[in-house]
Motif scaffolding. Structure first.
Motif, PDB file in Angstrom:
ATOM      1  N   ASP A 265       0.839  -1.205   0.000  1.00 31.11           N
ATOM      2  CA  ASP A 265       0.000   0.000   0.000  1.00 31.11           C
ATOM      3  C   ASP A 265       0.874   1.254   0.000  1.00 31.11           C
ATOM      4  O   ASP A 265       1.377   1.677   1.030  1.00 31.11           O
ATOM      5  N   GLU A 266       1.018   1.863  -1.159  1.00 27.11           N
ATOM      6  CA  GLU A 266       1.879   3.036  -1.299  1.00 27.11           C
ATOM      7  C   GLU A 266       1.299   4.272  -0.615  1.00 27.11           C
ATOM      8  O   GLU A 266       2.013   5.252  -0.396  1.00 27.11           O
ATOM      9  N   GLU A 267       0.019   4.250  -0.284  1.00 27.54           N
ATOM     10  CA  GLU A 267      -0.616   5.406   0.351  1.00 27.54           C
ATOM     11  C   GLU A 267      -0.503   5.372   1.868  1.00 27.54           C
ATOM     12  O   GLU A 267      -0.949   6.300   2.545  1.00 27.54           O
ATOM     13  N   THR A 269       1.170   6.108   5.014  1.00 23.46           N
ATOM     14  CA  THR A 269       2.244   7.048   5.379  1.00 23.46           C
ATOM     15  C   THR A 269       2.697   6.911   6.825  1.00 23.46           C
ATOM     16  O   THR A 269       3.614   7.616   7.252  1.00 23.46           O
ATOM     17  N   TYR A 275       4.764  -0.686   4.791  1.00 24.37           N
ATOM     18  CA  TYR A 275       5.250  -0.070   3.547  1.00 24.37           C
ATOM     19  C   TYR A 275       6.386   0.903   3.809  1.00 24.37           C
ATOM     20  O   TYR A 275       7.410   0.902   3.099  1.00 24.37           O
ATOM     21  N   GLN A 276       6.244   1.735   4.828  1.00 19.01           N
ATOM     22  CA  GLN A 276       7.287   2.713   5.124  1.00 19.01           C
ATOM     23  C   GLN A 276       8.572   2.035   5.595  1.00 19.01           C
ATOM     24  O   GLN A 276       9.675   2.491   5.285  1.00 19.01           O
ATOM     25  N   MET A 279      10.314   0.771   2.450  1.00 16.29           N
ATOM     26  CA  MET A 279      10.972   1.855   1.731  1.00 16.29           C
ATOM     27  C   MET A 279      12.247   2.304   2.457  1.00 16.29           C
ATOM     28  O   MET A 279      13.277   2.570   1.829  1.00 16.29           O
ATOM     29  N   ALA A 290      11.174   1.272  -5.288  1.00 19.75           N
ATOM     30  CA  ALA A 290       9.842   0.835  -5.721  1.00 19.75           C
ATOM     31  C   ALA A 290       9.750  -0.661  -5.483  1.00 19.75           C
ATOM     32  O   ALA A 290      10.688  -1.400  -5.789  1.00 19.75           O
ATOM     33  N   LYS A 293       6.744  -5.450  -8.979  1.00 18.31           N
ATOM     34  CA  LYS A 293       5.374  -5.797  -9.332  1.00 18.31           C
ATOM     35  C   LYS A 293       5.324  -7.222  -9.888  1.00 18.31           C
ATOM     36  O   LYS A 293       6.275  -7.705 -10.498  1.00 18.31           O
TER      37      LYS A 293
END
Length: 301
Positions: A265-267, A269, A275-276, A279, A290, A293
């Protein structure tokens, strides 16, 4: 794997993460191809935390007799007895041992000739997963079918290993992967009047209280809880500040637990979510910023 929970190898190269296949698994065919050979994964699914713990403790191991191990898996973990006796390999020891490749194929020519190459590719894959380059845990991959070139020279490591690694990555990415983090068990001795400071400190660090017991004949209380290793830096100083220096904690590695949030989930935050963390780990290791995929690894022939 280090039992203290601070060994970097045990927790993956970032010291905080392991990659894990989510509960849905996969029920479709995904393929990695070298252009000459094609390898199909019929399905892949999670092993389950109970089986992973049995592997960690040595109750299930690669060195066991395959018939004894197969019977244990069938009786205690509801495996098909035929599949349980055809495990090709476990994951890369010691960090990623709790992963498996299972031969579920039937009537495939030359299959045993490529076994060593698939095993080597799996060792490499489980030691460095696609999400953030950390170890895998709790993943089972099932070989459903393999199409191989008739000429032996085209079935070497250079052709088989890239195709195998590609299909392992595709299966993981399609199987709702999760990120895991190690947890300490925290044993705290504190005066009863200062218990509230322990609770507030654990809550501030995503910890949770497991048990609380008053010591008879003393003004002390023993509190046991779980604390993410990621949140342990500065924990002792904060605890003593919140309890007026009256708390005495001990931290020891306990278990792995799923990290909050969807790794894909790139959204998302929130800094403490999956996700964070991915990254952050990819940036530290110099990886592309990234997440891979599924389409990048799916070949159509």
């Amino acid at each position: 794997m280090g039992s203290s929970g601070i060994n970097a190898e045990y927790m993956g190269s970032s010291g905080i993460n392991a990659e894990y296949m989510g509960s849905s698994g996969i029920n479709a065919e995904y393929m990695g191809s070298s252009g000459i050979n094609a390898e199909y994964m019929g399905w892949a699914n999670p092993l389950g935390e109970e089986l992973c713990q049995a592997i960690d403790q040595g109750d299930i191991s690669p060195t066991q007799d395959f018939k004894i191990r197969g019977r244990t898996l069938a009786d205690d973990y509801d495996w098909d007895i035929g599949e349980a006796r055809k495990i090709w390999t476990f994951g890369c020891p010691p960090d990623a041992l709790g992963n498996m490749v299972v031969d579920c194929a039937k009537g495939v020519q030359f299959l045993n000739e490529i076994k060593d190459h698939v095993v080597n590719a799996f060792m490499n894959f489980t030691g460095e997963g696609p999400l953030c380059g950390d170890v895998l845990r709790g993943c089972r991959f099932n070989i459903d079918d393999v199409t191989l070139h008739a000429d032996t020279i085209h079935r070497g490591a250079g052709q088989i290993m890239p195709a195998a690694r590609k299909v392992f990555i595709a299966c993981l990415l399609a199987g709702t992967p999760k990120l895991m983090e190690p947890y300490y068990i925290v044993d705290i001795i504190v005066p009863t009047m200062a218990v509230s400071g322990v609770y507030s400190t654990l809550n501030a660090r995503r910890g949770e209280v497991h048990s609380m017991e008053e010591r008879p004949g003393t003004p002390l209380t023993q509190i046991k809880g779980y604390l993410p290793v990621l949140e342990s830096f500065g924990f002792v100083a904060l605890l003593r500040k919140n309890t007026g220096g009256q708390a005495f904690p001990q931290l020891k590695f306990s278990h792995w637990g799923l990290m909050n949030g969807d790794p894909m989930d790139e959204e998302d935050t929130k800094e403490s979510n999956a996700y964070q963390q991915i990254m952050s780990s990819r940036k530290r290791k110099g990886l592309k910023m990234a997440i891979p995929k599924f389409a990048d690894y799916y070949d159509r022939i």
